[in-house]
Design a protein around this motif. Sequence first.
Motif, PDB file in Angstrom:
ATOM      1  N   ILE A 180       1.242   4.168  -2.872  1.00 41.95           N
ATOM      2  CA  ILE A 180       1.270   5.755  -2.705  1.00 41.95           C
ATOM      3  C   ILE A 180       2.479   6.249  -3.079  1.00 41.95           C
ATOM      4  O   ILE A 180       2.256   7.567  -3.801  1.00 41.95           O
ATOM      5  CB  ILE A 180       1.000   5.936  -1.044  1.00 41.95           C
ATOM      6  CG1 ILE A 180      -0.660   5.197  -0.894  1.00 41.95           C
ATOM      7  CG2 ILE A 180       0.971   7.508  -0.887  1.00 41.95           C
ATOM      8  CD1 ILE A 180      -0.892   5.310   0.699  1.00 41.95           C
ATOM      9  N   LYS A 236      -6.178   1.151   3.151  1.00 41.73           N
ATOM     10  CA  LYS A 236      -5.244   0.741   4.012  1.00 41.73           C
ATOM     11  C   LYS A 236      -5.936   0.696   5.269  1.00 41.73           C
ATOM     12  O   LYS A 236      -5.785  -0.336   5.917  1.00 41.73           O
ATOM     13  CB  LYS A 236      -3.773   1.428   4.197  1.00 41.73           C
ATOM     14  CG  LYS A 236      -2.797   1.340   5.188  1.00 41.73           C
ATOM     15  CD  LYS A 236      -1.814   2.281   4.908  1.00 41.73           C
ATOM     16  CE  LYS A 236      -0.516   1.869   5.932  1.00 41.73           C
ATOM     17  NZ  LYS A 236       0.591   2.827   5.863  1.00 41.73           N
ATOM     18  N   SER A 237      -6.839   1.892   5.685  1.00 47.95           N
ATOM     19  CA  SER A 237      -7.342   1.814   7.012  1.00 47.95           C
ATOM     20  C   SER A 237      -8.507   0.725   6.961  1.00 47.95           C
ATOM     21  O   SER A 237      -8.564   0.119   8.128  1.00 47.95           O
ATOM     22  CB  SER A 237      -8.099   3.136   7.166  1.00 47.95           C
ATOM     23  OG  SER A 237      -9.052   3.328   6.338  1.00 47.95           O
ATOM     24  N   TYR A 280      -5.109   5.153   0.872  1.00 49.94           N
ATOM     25  CA  TYR A 280      -5.021   5.666   2.435  1.00 49.94           C
ATOM     26  C   TYR A 280      -6.382   5.093   3.059  1.00 49.94           C
ATOM     27  O   TYR A 280      -6.329   4.309   4.059  1.00 49.94           O
ATOM     28  CB  TYR A 280      -5.072   7.033   2.768  1.00 49.94           C
ATOM     29  CG  TYR A 280      -3.524   7.670   2.595  1.00 49.94           C
ATOM     30  CD1 TYR A 280      -2.457   6.974   3.618  1.00 49.94           C
ATOM     31  CD2 TYR A 280      -3.250   8.442   1.758  1.00 49.94           C
ATOM     32  CE1 TYR A 280      -1.178   7.548   3.575  1.00 49.94           C
ATOM     33  CE2 TYR A 280      -1.928   9.197   1.663  1.00 49.94           C
ATOM     34  CZ  TYR A 280      -1.095   8.477   2.560  1.00 49.94           C
ATOM     35  OH  TYR A 280       0.214   8.917   2.270  1.00 49.94           O
ATOM     36  N   SER A 314      -4.691   8.436  -4.099  1.00 51.08           N
ATOM     37  CA  SER A 314      -3.854   8.131  -3.217  1.00 51.08           C
ATOM     38  C   SER A 314      -4.608   8.162  -1.690  1.00 51.08           C
ATOM     39  O   SER A 314      -4.523   7.267  -0.944  1.00 51.08           O
ATOM     40  CB  SER A 314      -2.755   9.348  -2.796  1.00 51.08           C
ATOM     41  OG  SER A 314      -1.622   9.275  -3.732  1.00 51.08           O
ATOM     42  N   LYS A 315      -5.629   9.065  -1.836  1.00 54.56           N
ATOM     43  CA  LYS A 315      -6.538   9.075  -0.575  1.00 54.56           C
ATOM     44  C   LYS A 315      -7.542   7.695  -0.707  1.00 54.56           C
ATOM     45  O   LYS A 315      -7.539   7.268   0.382  1.00 54.56           O
ATOM     46  CB  LYS A 315      -7.656  10.197  -1.053  1.00 54.56           C
ATOM     47  CG  LYS A 315      -8.830  10.369   0.295  1.00 54.56           C
ATOM     48  CD  LYS A 315      -9.666  11.799  -0.091  1.00 54.56           C
ATOM     49  CE  LYS A 315     -10.616  11.669   1.015  1.00 54.56           C
ATOM     50  NZ  LYS A 315     -11.455  12.861   0.653  1.00 54.56           N
ATOM     51  N   THR A 355       0.875  -1.134  -0.040  1.00 59.91           N
ATOM     52  CA  THR A 355       0.125  -0.102   0.048  1.00 59.91           C
ATOM     53  C   THR A 355       0.955   1.291  -0.040  1.00 59.91           C
ATOM     54  O   THR A 355       0.694   2.238  -0.732  1.00 59.91           O
ATOM     55  CB  THR A 355      -0.939   0.071   1.231  1.00 59.91           C
ATOM     56  OG1 THR A 355      -1.753  -1.239   1.171  1.00 59.91           O
ATOM     57  CG2 THR A 355      -1.919   1.020   1.068  1.00 59.91           C
ATOM     58  N   ASN A 356       1.759   1.261   0.761  1.00 60.43           N
ATOM     59  CA  ASN A 356       3.021   2.275   1.087  1.00 60.43           C
ATOM     60  C   ASN A 356       3.545   2.567  -0.460  1.00 60.43           C
ATOM     61  O   ASN A 356       3.736   3.713  -0.910  1.00 60.43           O
ATOM     62  CB  ASN A 356       3.991   2.221   2.027  1.00 60.43           C
ATOM     63  CG  ASN A 356       3.283   2.228   3.381  1.00 60.43           C
ATOM     64  OD1 ASN A 356       2.007   2.895   3.465  1.00 60.43           O
ATOM     65  ND2 ASN A 356       3.713   1.658   4.192  1.00 60.43           N
TER      66      ASN A 356
END
Length: 805
Positions: A60, A92-93, A89, A85-86, A56-57
């Motif tokens: 991004i 990812k959460s 994120y 990217s949002k 995931t990183n």
Amino acid sequence: MVTTRDAVNSAYKGILKEQSNLEGLRNTLLTINQDINLFLLDPLNEDLIHKIDINTNNAINKLTALSESKHPFHKDLKAISERTSKNFYILKSKINILVKFRLDINKQYPGLDISANIMENQQNSIKSGFEILINEIESGDLQVKSPQIYPLLLKSYSVWISAISQTRIYMANRLASFSSDILDEQGNSLKDIYTLFTNNIKTLNRLYRHEDSFEANDILKSAITTSQSWYENFVTLREISESDKWRSDTLIIKTQVFPLVEQVVQNLNEIDKTLNDEKQNTDQELKKSDDQFNKLIFVIIALFMLFIAAILISMQWMVFTPIHKVTLALRSKAFDIDLPNIESSKTLEVGQLIDAFIEMDEEVTQRQNALEHQAMHDHLTGLPNRFLLNQRIEYQLLHSERQNTPFSMFLMDLDFFKDINDTLGHAAGDHLLIEVSQRIKNSIRKSDTLARLGGDEFAILLPETKKETASKLAESIIQKLSDTIDIDNQKVSIGISIGIVNYPDDGIDIETLLQHADMAMYTAKRERAGYVFYDSSQNTYSKARLSLNHDIIEALEHDQFDIYFQPKIDAVTQNLCGAEGLLRWKHKDYGFISPEKVIESAERAGVIHKLTLSMIEKAISACSQWHKSGHKISVAVNLSVRDLSNKDLTTKVKEFMDKYALEYHFLTLEITESIMMENLAISLEVLQKLNKLGVHISIDDFGTGFSSLAYLKKLPVNELKIDKSFIIEINQDANDKKIVSAIINLGHNLGLNVVAEGIETQKSMDMIKAMGCDQMQGYFISKPICKTSFQKYLENHEKNSNPNC
């Protein structure tokens, strides 16, 4: 103009870098999706969680690079990159929430949390209260005035215990079954038990008013309120268990993770569209530059022609002759003939004209060469394509005819390439084709021509080559391709089938040679021979096949197909418990034809449904006769891939079973993993209909296909049949032993009967029996025998047995 070209080159480099980042994002998203699925299967694997976080990183970071990318003719990617990217994120959460819920059983199953942490305490509280009241009477501390109290206490206590048990049964069925009918029935039953219990409490409360009990009023009052709260908790539990909230991790996947993944895919598609627009703009700028350049050349030529016309008489020896040669050169270029020699001019102006023409000629030549190469070569591997191969074969035919020399030609097709392409994806398939072409290219001479004809088909033209040399080369290619190929950190094995023809023995024209090479190649593929030289007998294969198709239709009309039976025995008692019916056909000219060839020909002839139904009826008829003679054993029959598309299959099976008065559970229909998974929707519908009749379904050759265990749990299957390839060398191969043991345990855990076929030694039989297998069959027990011989075998073997099949 130079500035424009530099800008275009810079733009192309920037676009390539952006496309590389985009491709990396797609692969990273695919990897994240795969890792999420793997995590759901193995939630304790911390490496997967760490890997998802890292990927995931990385995604991004790639989006940041896209956002900051700048080059000529660039379209701003900042907005879409930031939105993507949002989404990453947020993804990812959501994945972190999924991990949190998947690792906590109470969060993963909210219903279990209610049952274990709330209802359990309430159950114990009421139970303890009743035990106090019963003990108060039994110990003599309370001399009850009403004789109804004690029996009613005991009855109410028993009713409460039943309510607790019914709750646990409900939870067990929810964990093991998805049948809403069973859950509704148990929920309604628990409601009735709860109503009975509350009525009993009310009666006890009324009776205890006339008693001197110290705790009865408080205990009964507490029982009323606690049981009411307990039942409300059960209703909540029931709503959760009978909805998609039963597993919170599945709900998170469906409603949060997957929609985000889809949104990210749409974002990436939008980025891809923007990059394509960038490339189109750059292409247009390049075209404008080329047009300006061409116009400039023609303007220069026109100016020089005017200049030459003005001073033609005085400067003929300096200008006219060179210009005339330039004109001839332009005409030569237009008609693609050899250019005349253009000497350097002594004048500056003509020299510049000549230099400009040479520059233009070089550029046009380069473009023509590039187009010709593209038309003659495969874009993926860079190898010659079919068109160029045909040209070289035609040339080689003319050369060999004049020089009286032989040559050979290979036609090659990769084995199992489709499986690899479907499993790993088209990108992996392209990688494999490039690696295969490189290995083959390293095996041939510079004078040989390796071509890709399309898909996974290649060809090699070998000038001045005899059969011995061709044979050695084929063996070398097969050997080099036997080494595994590393694709995306996965070891992949690939095979190849090669058909070889030789000029002039196998043909003297290109069509004949290619046709014969194709026949030889398919013979090699069919016989798993690696490579095969063309033989004229291969031409008769099609005629023999057509003849066999006709003979099969005729044999069906005259009922010439026989059914043989191979016994199955109980692994524990060694009693005969069933038999598998196998097709046999003795052809009038060729003798016994293998069942595989019969089935293949029947499918081509369009009579496979009729043949299968004929075998099923023969098997049912024989089994009915065994039952009438006192031998209650079952019979199994194999289904082919085409049979699952037969809409009349279930109706016909019912008709046969009723006709011969045979109970449905004594018939087992066997179908292989691979056949079942080819069209799961159709397979599931047909198998459910058969299972609803009571017919048993067996998965044959289990362990050799690609079926999903998730589907296996849903299929109406009664039996797993372990493929004989795992049984034959089980006493020598430790891996086979582990696989067989795992299949047996899997089958038993799913409540399925497990059969081992291919028992050929006493040692194998003892080993299979020790592993807990239910039934066995194989040549060590008995080979397939005709109906009459099987009846005698049945009478000799089964005297006092009562098998359970």
